[in-house]
Design a protein around this motif. Structure first.
Motif, PDB file in Angstrom:
ATOM      1  N   ALA A   3       0.812  -1.213   0.000  1.00  0.00           N
ATOM      2  CA  ALA A   3       0.000   0.000   0.000  1.00  0.00           C
ATOM      3  C   ALA A   3       0.849   1.268   0.000  1.00  0.00           C
ATOM      4  O   ALA A   3       0.506   2.252  -0.673  1.00  0.00           O
ATOM      5  CB  ALA A   3      -0.947  -0.011   1.193  1.00  0.00           C
ATOM      6  N   LEU A   4       1.947   1.258   0.725  1.00  0.00           N
ATOM      7  CA  LEU A   4       2.797   2.448   0.788  1.00  0.00           C
ATOM      8  C   LEU A   4       3.435   2.745  -0.574  1.00  0.00           C
ATOM      9  O   LEU A   4       3.524   3.912  -0.984  1.00  0.00           O
ATOM     10  CB  LEU A   4       3.873   2.283   1.867  1.00  0.00           C
ATOM     11  CG  LEU A   4       4.692   3.521   2.199  1.00  0.00           C
ATOM     12  CD1 LEU A   4       3.791   4.689   2.609  1.00  0.00           C
ATOM     13  CD2 LEU A   4       5.686   3.225   3.299  1.00  0.00           C
ATOM     14  N   VAL A   5       3.852   1.705  -1.279  1.00  0.00           N
ATOM     15  CA  VAL A   5       4.432   1.890  -2.616  1.00  0.00           C
ATOM     16  C   VAL A   5       3.356   2.408  -3.567  1.00  0.00           C
ATOM     17  O   VAL A   5       3.594   3.331  -4.357  1.00  0.00           O
ATOM     18  CB  VAL A   5       5.059   0.575  -3.141  1.00  0.00           C
ATOM     19  CG1 VAL A   5       5.472   0.706  -4.596  1.00  0.00           C
ATOM     20  CG2 VAL A   5       6.258   0.180  -2.280  1.00  0.00           C
ATOM     21  N   SER A   8       2.749   6.014  -2.867  1.00  0.00           N
ATOM     22  CA  SER A   8       3.879   6.808  -3.344  1.00  0.00           C
ATOM     23  C   SER A   8       3.823   6.974  -4.865  1.00  0.00           C
ATOM     24  O   SER A   8       4.080   8.066  -5.386  1.00  0.00           O
ATOM     25  CB  SER A   8       5.194   6.144  -2.925  1.00  0.00           C
ATOM     26  OG  SER A   8       6.285   6.862  -3.427  1.00  0.00           O
ATOM     27  N   GLN A   9       3.492   5.910  -5.573  1.00  0.00           N
ATOM     28  CA  GLN A   9       3.374   5.994  -7.027  1.00  0.00           C
ATOM     29  C   GLN A   9       2.216   6.903  -7.426  1.00  0.00           C
ATOM     30  O   GLN A   9       2.321   7.686  -8.369  1.00  0.00           O
ATOM     31  CB  GLN A   9       3.223   4.604  -7.636  1.00  0.00           C
ATOM     32  CG  GLN A   9       4.486   3.788  -7.555  1.00  0.00           C
ATOM     33  CD  GLN A   9       4.378   2.441  -8.239  1.00  0.00           C
ATOM     34  OE1 GLN A   9       3.399   2.133  -8.920  1.00  0.00           O
ATOM     35  NE2 GLN A   9       5.403   1.617  -8.068  1.00  0.00           N
ATOM     36  N   LEU A  10       1.117   6.821  -6.692  1.00  0.00           N
ATOM     37  CA  LEU A  10      -0.018   7.708  -6.916  1.00  0.00           C
ATOM     38  C   LEU A  10       0.435   9.158  -6.733  1.00  0.00           C
ATOM     39  O   LEU A  10       0.152  10.024  -7.562  1.00  0.00           O
ATOM     40  CB  LEU A  10      -1.155   7.359  -5.956  1.00  0.00           C
ATOM     41  CG  LEU A  10      -2.458   8.139  -6.074  1.00  0.00           C
ATOM     42  CD1 LEU A  10      -3.601   7.279  -5.559  1.00  0.00           C
ATOM     43  CD2 LEU A  10      -2.436   9.443  -5.356  1.00  0.00           C
ATOM     44  N   GLU A  83      11.126   1.994  -7.181  1.00  0.00           N
ATOM     45  CA  GLU A  83       9.733   1.568  -7.169  1.00  0.00           C
ATOM     46  C   GLU A  83       8.782   2.589  -6.539  1.00  0.00           C
ATOM     47  O   GLU A  83       7.569   2.469  -6.665  1.00  0.00           O
ATOM     48  CB  GLU A  83       9.591   0.237  -6.444  1.00  0.00           C
ATOM     49  CG  GLU A  83       9.764   0.333  -4.936  1.00  0.00           C
ATOM     50  CD  GLU A  83       9.485  -0.981  -4.212  1.00  0.00           C
ATOM     51  OE1 GLU A  83       8.771  -1.838  -4.754  1.00  0.00           O
ATOM     52  OE2 GLU A  83      10.004  -1.120  -3.096  1.00  0.00           O
ATOM     53  N   TRP A  84       9.319   3.608  -5.874  1.00  0.00           N
ATOM     54  CA  TRP A  84       8.478   4.606  -5.218  1.00  0.00           C
ATOM     55  C   TRP A  84       7.804   5.543  -6.220  1.00  0.00           C
ATOM     56  O   TRP A  84       6.877   6.264  -5.882  1.00  0.00           O
ATOM     57  CB  TRP A  84       9.297   5.405  -4.209  1.00  0.00           C
ATOM     58  CG  TRP A  84       9.825   4.517  -3.119  1.00  0.00           C
ATOM     59  CD1 TRP A  84      11.090   4.027  -3.013  1.00  0.00           C
ATOM     60  CD2 TRP A  84       9.075   3.972  -2.034  1.00  0.00           C
ATOM     61  NE1 TRP A  84      11.191   3.206  -1.913  1.00  0.00           N
ATOM     62  CE2 TRP A  84       9.956   3.160  -1.292  1.00  0.00           C
ATOM     63  CE3 TRP A  84       7.759   4.084  -1.609  1.00  0.00           C
ATOM     64  CZ2 TRP A  84       9.567   2.470  -0.153  1.00  0.00           C
ATOM     65  CZ3 TRP A  84       7.362   3.402  -0.471  1.00  0.00           C
ATOM     66  CH2 TRP A  84       8.257   2.602   0.242  1.00  0.00           C
ATOM     67  N   VAL A  85       8.298   5.533  -7.456  1.00  0.00           N
ATOM     68  CA  VAL A  85       7.762   6.384  -8.512  1.00  0.00           C
ATOM     69  C   VAL A  85       7.013   5.502  -9.512  1.00  0.00           C
ATOM     70  O   VAL A  85       7.437   4.376  -9.790  1.00  0.00           O
ATOM     71  CB  VAL A  85       8.915   7.145  -9.220  1.00  0.00           C
ATOM     72  CG1 VAL A  85       8.433   7.911 -10.420  1.00  0.00           C
ATOM     73  CG2 VAL A  85       9.612   8.052  -8.235  1.00  0.00           C
ATOM     74  N   ALA A  86       5.911   6.011 -10.049  1.00  0.00           N
ATOM     75  CA  ALA A  86       5.150   5.268 -11.059  1.00  0.00           C
ATOM     76  C   ALA A  86       6.084   4.851 -12.191  1.00  0.00           C
ATOM     77  O   ALA A  86       6.921   5.652 -12.633  1.00  0.00           O
ATOM     78  CB  ALA A  86       4.009   6.124 -11.592  1.00  0.00           C
TER      79      ALA A  86
END
Length: 187
Positions: A3-5, A8-10, A83-86
């Motif tokens: 969920a956190l990833v 973060s991507q959102l 992975e934190w970015v879309a």
């Protein structure tokens, strides 16, 4: 995906339109870059005798949205963010993706303005008819819907894009309130 990833991507996708939007509010409030506050349509009229887009769609908005999206995407494209970015924003093409996203956002806004002028709604006003809720929704979602279509075409996760669009519309509603309170937009 944790969920956190996902969140973060959102946030990374949302930043592409949110940061330039906030930048535009600041630039307008401070009176910076006034030379670019020239209507895109150069006050041209469509064959119905109404403005093409209207006086509030300016080169300043294009420069801020497209340039801002490129800068934000370029920062988010840094390899250490992983992975934190879309995924669509990762890597060396991030600035080009930012350019496309900023440009498509502007096109969505312009299309909405063009349609509103055709039905007789003046710039920065709302209809008083029963269609007011439809207009309000279109005003909040126009650029975000356009960006969402592009993101899907670029292979982004439909779930991530849908979540970003929902949050984006809510944030846009908040920035709209801020622009009214700062007297940068009239009712």
């Amino acid at each position: 995906m944790p969920a956190l990833v996902f969140a973060s991507q959102l946030a990374s996708l949302l930043a592409i339109v949110l940061v330039p939007g906030v930048m535009l509010i600041v630039v307008l409030k401070k009176g910076w870059m006034r030379r670019l506050a020239v209507p895109l349509d150069a006050d041209a009229m469509w064959r119905d005798g109404r403005p093409l887009f209207g006086p509030t769609k300016t080169w300043l908005g294009v420069v801020i949205y497209v340039g801002g999206a490129m800068i934000v995407a370029g920062i988010l494209g840094h390899p250490d963010l992983g992975e934190w970015v879309a995924p669509v924003l990762r890597g060396p093409r991030s600035v080009a993706i930012g350019f496309l996203l900023g440009l498509v956002y502007v096109v969505g806004e312009l299309l909405n303005s063009f349609v509103k002028r055709r039905v007789g709604i003046a710039s920065s006003t709302e209809t008083t008819s029963r269609w007011r809720p439809v207009q309000r929704a279109a005003d909040l979602a126009d650029g975000i819907v356009a960006v969402s279509v592009l993101l899907i075409a670029l292979g982004s996760s439909p779930l991530l894009v849908a979540a970003t669009a929902l949050v984006g519309v809510a944030v846009h509603a908040g920035t709209d309130v801020a622009m009214h309170r700062l007297r940068l937009k009239s009712r």
